[in-house]
Design an enzyme around this catalytic site. Structure first.
Site, PDB file in Angstrom:
ATOM      1  N   TYR A  94       0.727  -1.312  -0.472  1.00 11.08           N
ATOM      2  CA  TYR A  94      -0.024   0.068  -0.062  1.00 11.08           C
ATOM      3  C   TYR A  94       0.587   1.607  -0.020  1.00 11.08           C
ATOM      4  O   TYR A  94       0.208   2.207   0.101  1.00 11.08           O
ATOM      5  CB  TYR A  94      -0.799  -0.080   1.284  1.00 11.08           C
ATOM      6  CG  TYR A  94      -1.857  -1.098   1.259  1.00 11.08           C
ATOM      7  CD1 TYR A  94      -3.023  -0.777   0.290  1.00 11.08           C
ATOM      8  CD2 TYR A  94      -2.366  -2.512   1.390  1.00 11.08           C
ATOM      9  CE1 TYR A  94      -3.800  -1.801  -0.007  1.00 11.08           C
ATOM     10  CE2 TYR A  94      -2.800  -2.882   1.242  1.00 11.08           C
ATOM     11  CZ  TYR A  94      -3.628  -3.318   1.100  1.00 11.08           C
ATOM     12  OH  TYR A  94      -5.220  -4.263   0.525  1.00 11.08           O
ATOM     13  N   PHE A 134     -11.040  -3.654  10.571  1.00  8.01           N
ATOM     14  CA  PHE A 134     -12.478  -3.593   9.644  1.00  8.01           C
ATOM     15  C   PHE A 134     -11.471  -4.061   8.682  1.00  8.01           C
ATOM     16  O   PHE A 134     -12.978  -3.824   8.001  1.00  8.01           O
ATOM     17  CB  PHE A 134     -12.756  -1.781   9.828  1.00  8.01           C
ATOM     18  CG  PHE A 134     -11.688  -1.073   9.509  1.00  8.01           C
ATOM     19  CD1 PHE A 134     -11.143  -1.177   8.160  1.00  8.01           C
ATOM     20  CD2 PHE A 134     -10.959  -0.143  10.397  1.00  8.01           C
ATOM     21  CE1 PHE A 134     -10.340  -0.001   8.152  1.00  8.01           C
ATOM     22  CE2 PHE A 134      -9.666   0.276  10.587  1.00  8.01           C
ATOM     23  CZ  PHE A 134      -9.631   0.514   8.617  1.00  8.01           C
TER      24      PHE A 134
END
Length: 409
Positions: free
Chosen positions: A123, A409
Site C-alpha cells: 500500500y 475492519f
C-alpha cells in the site's frame, strides 16, 4: 484482458465475499462473522472487478469518523476487503480499484483514508503510511506483581453476560474515543463486533467473559476475555486471553488489570492489541517478564492534504511549507503552507519556498503523532530544506498519548 469495474449489487454479496475468502486462503469465516460484515457492507462503496462472470477483484470502504490530535472526529474512509484473484495478478486490477476508490473518497469530502494491511509493502505505492502500532504481551502473572494506585480498592468488580452489558461497555468506549488519536467512533452495527464470539475464534478457550468495573453504581470500565484452562504434572497453568478493556480513570483501569492478573488457576495473561503507552506497563514489578512486542496497525493516507491538516490541532505553534509528492492523487502535489497551534490550523496552497519535502505517504505516517518527522528525516524519507524545520514540525505534530486503532475492519 477485458474487465468491468462496478459497484457491488446486494444479490452478488455471497459470491463476492467468497472470492475475498478464497484470496485469503479459502477458509470460510464463521457464519456469525459473515453475517456481521454482510450487514455492515456499504454497497455504494463496495467494488467488484469482473472478468466475464468471474469476480477477480474486491474492495470496499466503511464510513468512519477517526479521532485525531485535538479530539476532532474526522470523516475517514475505512478501506477494507481488498483482494485480487491469484489468476489475475500484475494486470492492473488493484491499481484500478485504488484509483476508483480514492476518487470516490475525495468526491465524498472525506479528507482521510485508512486501512490495516495484510501485506504492508502493497500500500505504500498508493500513499498509505504506517501511522500506529499496537502492543501485545505475554505476561508471566505467576511472577509479575502489580502496584496499584490509590483508590483501586474502592472499585467494585462484577461478572456480566457480554451481550447483556454491550451498551454500557459501548458508552465507556465512546467516552475514550476523542482522547486518543486513531480510535474509531463506532457507528450503529459496529457495537456487535467486540462481543462476536464464534467458537473457532476462542483457540480452545471459554466463551467470551466480561467483568464490569463500577463506582457508586456507575460503570467506569470493563474487560472482556477468554479463559484457557490447562494443567500439567505440577498443577494448573491456565491462560487468560484479553480481548479488550477500557476504563475511565487510573483506579478503574488498575482494578481490572489486577483482576486479570489474579484469576485462579492461571499463570499467563495474553494481551493482543493495546496502545504502546498503555499504563499497566508502569504498574508491573518486572517488565522483562511481560513479553512485549510491537506490530504495525493502522495505515493512513491524506486524500485531501489541505482539509486533512486543518482537521487536527498541533502541540506547538507551527508555520511550515511542505513540498508534497503524490503522483497517485495529483491534486495533492505541490506546496502547502500549514499554520497552526493548539486551537486550530489553516493549510493552503502557496508559491513560497518549501521548508520540508516529502511524499504523501510520510505525511500520513506522521499525521496522528505516532511517528515523528525527525525519525522519518533520519531515514531520508523527509528532506529538510530550511534548517530547524524538522525539529519544529516534529514537536508540533506530536501527540500527548500514542495513537491506537482498537480493532480492525
Amino acid at each position: 484482458m477485458t474487465t468491468e469495474l462496478r459497484e457491488l449489487r446486494p444479490a452478488e454479496w455471497d459470491y463476492w465475499y467468497g472470492r475475498l475468502e478464497l484470496a485469503f486462503g479459502g477458509v470460510a469465516e464463521p457464519p456469525e462473522e459473515r453475517e456481521l460484515y454482510r450487514d455492515l457492507t456499504e454497497y455504494a462503496r463496495s467494488i467488484g472487478v469482473w472478468d466475464g462472470e468471474e469476480c477477480v477483484g474486491t474492495t470496499g470502504a466503511f464510513s468512519f469518523r477517526l479521532s485525531v490530535p485535538g479530539g476532532a472526529l474526522v470523516p475517514t474512509a475505512g478501506v477494507t476487503m481488498v483482494s485480487v484473484a491469484a489468476t489475475h495478478r500484475r494486470r492492473g486490477v488493484l491499481s484500478a480499484m485504488m484509483r476508483h476508490q480514492l476518487d470516490d473518497v475525495r468526491g465524498r469530502g472525506e479528507p482521510l483514508a485508512a486501512l490495516t494491511a495484510s501485506e504492508p509493502d502493497i500500500y505504500g505505492r498508493f500513499g498509505y503510511g504506517m501511522a500506529t502500532q499496537q502492543l501485545s504481551a505475554e505476561i508471566d502473572t505467576a511472577r509479575v506483581r502489580l502496584a496499584v494506585p490509590e483508590g483501586t480498592d474502592a472499585v467494585r468488580l462484577r461478572f456480566a453476560e457480554p451481550a447483556a452489558v454491550r451498551d454500557v461497555c459501548e458508552a465507556v468506549y465512546a467516552q475514550k474515543v476523542a482522547g486518543r488519536p486513531g480510535m474509531l467512533a463506532r457507528r450503529t452495527g459496529w457495537e456487535r463486533l467486540p462481543v462476536m464470539d464464534p467458537e473457532s475464534g476462542r483457540d480452545g478457550g471459554s466463551p467470551l467473559q466480561c467483568v464490569l468495573a463500577e463506582r457508586d453504581g456507575e460503570v467506569v470500565g470493563y474487560a472482556r476475555f477468554h479463559n484457557m484452562p490447562e494443567w500439567d504434572a505440577a498443577g494448573p497453568r491456565g491462560t487468560i486471553v484479553l480481548r479488550d478493556t477500557e476504563a475511565l480513570d487510573p483506579a478503574a483501569s488498575a482494578a481490572l488489570w489486577r483482576f486479570l492478573f489474579d484469576i485462579d488457576l492461571t499463570s499467563t495473561l495474553r494481551v493482543r492489541n493495546r496502545p504502546v503507552d498503555d499504563g499497566w506497563q508502569h504498574l508491573v514489578s518486572d517488565i522483562r517478564r511481560c513479553g512485549l512486542r510491537l506490530k504495525d496497525s493502522l495505515y493512513l493516507r491524506p486524500v485531501d492534504v489541505g482539509p486533512a491538516l486543518e482537521a487536527r490541532t498541533y502541540a506547538a505553534p507551527v508555520e511550515v511549507v511542505f513540498e508534497v509528492e503524490d503522483p497517485f492523487c495529483p491534486w495533492n502535489e505541490g506546496r502547502w503552507r500549514l499554520t497552526g497551534d493548539s486551537t486550530g490550523a489553516s493549510c493552503k496552497r502557496t508559491d513560497d519556498d518549501a521548508d520540508l519535502a516529502l511524499s504523501v505517504r510520510e505525511l500520513g505516517a506522521a499525521y496522528l503523532g505516532g511517528v515523528s518527522f525527525a525519525s522519518l528525516g533520519a531515514a531520508g524519507r523527509v528532506r529538510e530544506l530550511r534548517q530547524g524545520a524538522l525539529a519544529e514540525v516534529s514537536l508540533a505534530f506530536s501527540s500527548a498519548v500514542a495513537p491506537w486503532l482498537p480493532h480492525g475492519f
